[in-house]
Design a protein around this motif. Sequence first.
Motif, PDB file in Angstrom:
ATOM      1  N   VAL A   1       0.856  -1.187   0.000  1.00  0.00           N
ATOM      2  CA  VAL A   1       0.000   0.000   0.000  1.00  0.00           C
ATOM      3  C   VAL A   1       0.892   1.236   0.000  1.00  0.00           C
ATOM      4  O   VAL A   1       1.738   1.412   0.879  1.00  0.00           O
ATOM      5  CB  VAL A   1      -0.931   0.034   1.226  1.00  0.00           C
ATOM      6  CG1 VAL A   1      -1.745   1.329   1.245  1.00  0.00           C
ATOM      7  CG2 VAL A   1      -1.862  -1.176   1.222  1.00  0.00           C
ATOM      8  N   SER A   2       0.708   2.093  -0.990  1.00  0.00           N
ATOM      9  CA  SER A   2       1.517   3.302  -1.110  1.00  0.00           C
ATOM     10  C   SER A   2       0.862   4.467  -0.372  1.00  0.00           C
ATOM     11  O   SER A   2      -0.364   4.599  -0.366  1.00  0.00           O
ATOM     12  CB  SER A   2       1.685   3.662  -2.582  1.00  0.00           C
ATOM     13  OG  SER A   2       2.468   4.829  -2.734  1.00  0.00           O
ATOM     14  N   THR A   3       1.674   5.301   0.250  1.00  0.00           N
ATOM     15  CA  THR A   3       1.181   6.499   0.931  1.00  0.00           C
ATOM     16  C   THR A   3       2.042   7.689   0.530  1.00  0.00           C
ATOM     17  O   THR A   3       3.185   7.548   0.109  1.00  0.00           O
ATOM     18  CB  THR A   3       1.227   6.366   2.465  1.00  0.00           C
ATOM     19  OG1 THR A   3       2.599   6.315   2.890  1.00  0.00           O
ATOM     20  CG2 THR A   3       0.517   5.118   2.940  1.00  0.00           C
ATOM     21  N   TYR A   4       1.452   8.876   0.684  1.00  0.00           N
ATOM     22  CA  TYR A   4       2.183  10.125   0.449  1.00  0.00           C
ATOM     23  C   TYR A   4       1.745  11.128   1.498  1.00  0.00           C
ATOM     24  O   TYR A   4       0.546  11.314   1.732  1.00  0.00           O
ATOM     25  CB  TYR A   4       1.897  10.670  -0.953  1.00  0.00           C
ATOM     26  CG  TYR A   4       2.262  12.131  -1.129  1.00  0.00           C
ATOM     27  CD1 TYR A   4       3.588  12.549  -1.068  1.00  0.00           C
ATOM     28  CD2 TYR A   4       1.275  13.088  -1.325  1.00  0.00           C
ATOM     29  CE1 TYR A   4       3.920  13.893  -1.202  1.00  0.00           C
ATOM     30  CE2 TYR A   4       1.596  14.431  -1.484  1.00  0.00           C
ATOM     31  CZ  TYR A   4       2.919  14.831  -1.415  1.00  0.00           C
ATOM     32  OH  TYR A   4       3.252  16.150  -1.539  1.00  0.00           O
ATOM     33  N   ALA A   5       2.708  11.773   2.151  1.00  0.00           N
ATOM     34  CA  ALA A   5       2.375  12.733   3.200  1.00  0.00           C
ATOM     35  C   ALA A   5       3.573  13.638   3.436  1.00  0.00           C
ATOM     36  O   ALA A   5       4.661  13.409   2.908  1.00  0.00           O
ATOM     37  CB  ALA A   5       1.995  12.014   4.494  1.00  0.00           C
ATOM     38  N   SER A   6       3.358  14.665   4.235  1.00  0.00           N
ATOM     39  CA  SER A   6       4.460  15.502   4.697  1.00  0.00           C
ATOM     40  C   SER A   6       4.112  16.050   6.062  1.00  0.00           C
ATOM     41  O   SER A   6       2.929  16.133   6.434  1.00  0.00           O
ATOM     42  CB  SER A   6       4.741  16.658   3.723  1.00  0.00           C
ATOM     43  OG  SER A   6       3.728  17.647   3.807  1.00  0.00           O
ATOM     44  N   THR A   7       5.139  16.409   6.815  1.00  0.00           N
ATOM     45  CA  THR A   7       4.928  16.956   8.150  1.00  0.00           C
ATOM     46  C   THR A   7       4.071  18.212   8.094  1.00  0.00           C
ATOM     47  O   THR A   7       3.169  18.402   8.911  1.00  0.00           O
ATOM     48  CB  THR A   7       6.282  17.273   8.815  1.00  0.00           C
ATOM     49  OG1 THR A   7       7.052  16.076   8.897  1.00  0.00           O
ATOM     50  CG2 THR A   7       6.091  17.839  10.214  1.00  0.00           C
ATOM     51  N   GLU A   8       4.337  19.072   7.109  1.00  0.00           N
ATOM     52  CA  GLU A   8       3.644  20.360   7.057  1.00  0.00           C
ATOM     53  C   GLU A   8       2.145  20.201   6.829  1.00  0.00           C
ATOM     54  O   GLU A   8       1.339  20.937   7.383  1.00  0.00           O
ATOM     55  CB  GLU A   8       4.243  21.238   5.947  1.00  0.00           C
ATOM     56  CG  GLU A   8       5.669  21.692   6.216  1.00  0.00           C
ATOM     57  CD  GLU A   8       6.714  20.689   5.751  1.00  0.00           C
ATOM     58  OE1 GLU A   8       7.911  21.018   5.756  1.00  0.00           O
ATOM     59  OE2 GLU A   8       6.324  19.558   5.369  1.00  0.00           O
ATOM     60  N   MET A   9       1.738  19.249   5.997  1.00  0.00           N
ATOM     61  CA  MET A   9       0.309  19.112   5.697  1.00  0.00           C
ATOM     62  C   MET A   9      -0.451  18.348   6.781  1.00  0.00           C
ATOM     63  O   MET A   9      -1.675  18.406   6.836  1.00  0.00           O
ATOM     64  CB  MET A   9       0.104  18.459   4.328  1.00  0.00           C
ATOM     65  CG  MET A   9       0.468  16.997   4.241  1.00  0.00           C
ATOM     66  SD  MET A   9       0.000  16.233   2.644  1.00  0.00           S
ATOM     67  CE  MET A   9       1.030  17.085   1.485  1.00  0.00           C
ATOM     68  N   GLN A  10       0.262  17.605   7.638  1.00  0.00           N
ATOM     69  CA  GLN A  10      -0.358  16.888   8.746  1.00  0.00           C
ATOM     70  C   GLN A  10      -1.497  15.979   8.271  1.00  0.00           C
ATOM     71  O   GLN A  10      -2.492  15.773   8.968  1.00  0.00           O
ATOM     72  CB  GLN A  10      -0.881  17.872   9.802  1.00  0.00           C
ATOM     73  CG  GLN A  10       0.200  18.793  10.359  1.00  0.00           C
ATOM     74  CD  GLN A  10      -0.296  19.738  11.424  1.00  0.00           C
ATOM     75  OE1 GLN A  10      -1.050  19.348  12.322  1.00  0.00           O
ATOM     76  NE2 GLN A  10       0.111  20.992  11.352  1.00  0.00           N
ATOM     77  N   THR A  11      -1.353  15.447   7.080  1.00  0.00           N
ATOM     78  CA  THR A  11      -2.382  14.624   6.450  1.00  0.00           C
ATOM     79  C   THR A  11      -1.701  13.685   5.473  1.00  0.00           C
ATOM     80  O   THR A  11      -0.637  14.004   4.944  1.00  0.00           O
ATOM     81  CB  THR A  11      -3.398  15.508   5.681  1.00  0.00           C
ATOM     82  OG1 THR A  11      -3.747  16.638   6.463  1.00  0.00           O
ATOM     83  CG2 THR A  11      -4.663  14.735   5.344  1.00  0.00           C
TER      84      THR A  11
ATOM     85  N   THR B   1      -4.020  23.444   1.364  1.00  0.00           N
ATOM     86  CA  THR B   1      -4.539  24.319   2.414  1.00  0.00           C
ATOM     87  C   THR B   1      -5.089  23.412   3.507  1.00  0.00           C
ATOM     88  O   THR B   1      -5.968  22.578   3.241  1.00  0.00           O
ATOM     89  CB  THR B   1      -5.645  25.242   1.882  1.00  0.00           C
ATOM     90  OG1 THR B   1      -5.088  26.152   0.929  1.00  0.00           O
ATOM     91  CG2 THR B   1      -6.286  26.032   3.007  1.00  0.00           C
ATOM     92  N   THR B   2      -4.561  23.522   4.710  1.00  0.00           N
ATOM     93  CA  THR B   2      -5.012  22.651   5.794  1.00  0.00           C
ATOM     94  C   THR B   2      -6.375  23.110   6.306  1.00  0.00           C
ATOM     95  O   THR B   2      -6.657  24.302   6.388  1.00  0.00           O
ATOM     96  CB  THR B   2      -4.008  22.647   6.958  1.00  0.00           C
ATOM     97  OG1 THR B   2      -3.804  23.989   7.424  1.00  0.00           O
ATOM     98  CG2 THR B   2      -2.668  22.072   6.527  1.00  0.00           C
ATOM     99  N   LEU B   3      -7.208  22.161   6.663  1.00  0.00           N
ATOM    100  CA  LEU B   3      -8.522  22.431   7.234  1.00  0.00           C
ATOM    101  C   LEU B   3      -8.570  21.858   8.643  1.00  0.00           C
ATOM    102  O   LEU B   3      -8.215  20.695   8.845  1.00  0.00           O
ATOM    103  CB  LEU B   3      -9.627  21.805   6.377  1.00  0.00           C
ATOM    104  CG  LEU B   3      -9.696  22.236   4.905  1.00  0.00           C
ATOM    105  CD1 LEU B   3     -10.755  21.424   4.157  1.00  0.00           C
ATOM    106  CD2 LEU B   3      -9.970  23.724   4.793  1.00  0.00           C
ATOM    107  N   GLY B   4      -8.970  22.684   9.600  1.00  0.00           N
ATOM    108  CA  GLY B   4      -9.126  22.189  10.966  1.00  0.00           C
ATOM    109  C   GLY B   4      -7.869  22.168  11.802  1.00  0.00           C
ATOM    110  O   GLY B   4      -7.887  21.670  12.931  1.00  0.00           O
TER     111      GLY B   4
END
Length: 433
Positions: A236-246, A287-290
């Motif tokens: 299972v592949s994932t993509y994320a970064s610390t800045e986006m927190q998602t 753009t982060t939400l919440g």
Amino acid sequence: MYSHDIAFATKTEIRALQEKKLQETIQYLAANSPFYQDLFTTNGIQPGTICTLEDLQKLPVTTKEDLQLRNWDFLSVPKSKIAEYVASSGTMGSPVTIALTENDLSRLSYNEYCSFLSAGGSKEDIYQLMLTLDRQFMAGIAYYLGIRQLGAGLVRVGPGAPFLQYETIRRVNPTVIIAVPSFLVKLVEYAEANQVSLAATSVKTAICIGESIRHEDGRLNRLGQRIAGSWPIRLVSTYASTEMQTAFTECSAGKGGHLLADLLVLELLDDNNQPVAPGQPGEVTITTLGVEGMPLLRYKTGDICRQIDEPCACGRNTPRLTSVIGRKKQMIKLKGTTFYPPALYDVLHEVAEITDYVVELQTNEFGTDEVIVHIHVNEPSEPLSHKIREFLRSRLRVVPDLVFATAAELHHMQFPEGGRKAQKLLDKRLYTI
């Protein structure tokens, strides 16, 4: 506050939720963020006029350099409300600190809970974490919190130590492992060298973080093929970064990572900060939400992806992202040929004799890119060097400089100053693109 079911709502319903949350985010930034208060004032922006997703195009983008230069101006709460400090890995420069409130940690937990559901996880699973929970690493705590919310079992082994990983698999019988793909290759190699039957283990799924295991079209790349060819498990592949927190995580269809629409607004932008045409590669901008602690508005990640809008077999109606094609500032121009580092990595993974590598980028005396590939092989020789060079030429049309290195030398290059994540790319160029 959050609902995993939103992914299965209609596109109209998803858009309505995103625009509601976007308006709340804009008002929150205008009231609490020193950086965005300055940005709105300097650019004559009335926060109340940003109501739709298209209205985002009226706003300037935020960059990694902004975060590095004005890190604490992004803080939107008193420091007394900060529950945890984490930091980016600094892959593209100096690390930045990201401060999270209790609500942000709950959001982070929900994010990974949704990711695990997307990947087919349930409370019946047992997860083995093969990554660090220390050194200000957000991913480690995110996965831990998400597994807790899922209600599944968990064993924290940390990175490295193939013998300990297999001993834990034997004793605990985990069904899912979470690891960096290149480390999974080391586990495969260890198993092959020590007659460990991978097919006989309890592991059914590997959630792969930090490195791409697929091409843009969803096919496994050489790194993914090396794992899947020896270990009959689902990747299972994932993509994320610390800045986006998602995170963007694949579903069972394995055709791109799904956007968590109640946590992020996604844009793919060109060099002029305009949306790219459908299906075209663009820079992932979020753009982060919440988010309470350090919300981000139109933050350009530096990652180049394509967006997939076609219906997904899993029934979710959210956009998906392909694997990362490359990073904006890591594009290489070598002898008239342009490519991104992942293309070079893919070729290196095809050479069975190469057990590890580091790619070093420098600026030569003429101001152009110079690429040095440091490789470790068991038996260095000139014929092997020639074979690898010709293979690189056939696949990339150009030949980087090739240098044999010991395992110890590569480890020192990959973990400068005790870094927490192996660096496959050392960009020492005077001017990046």
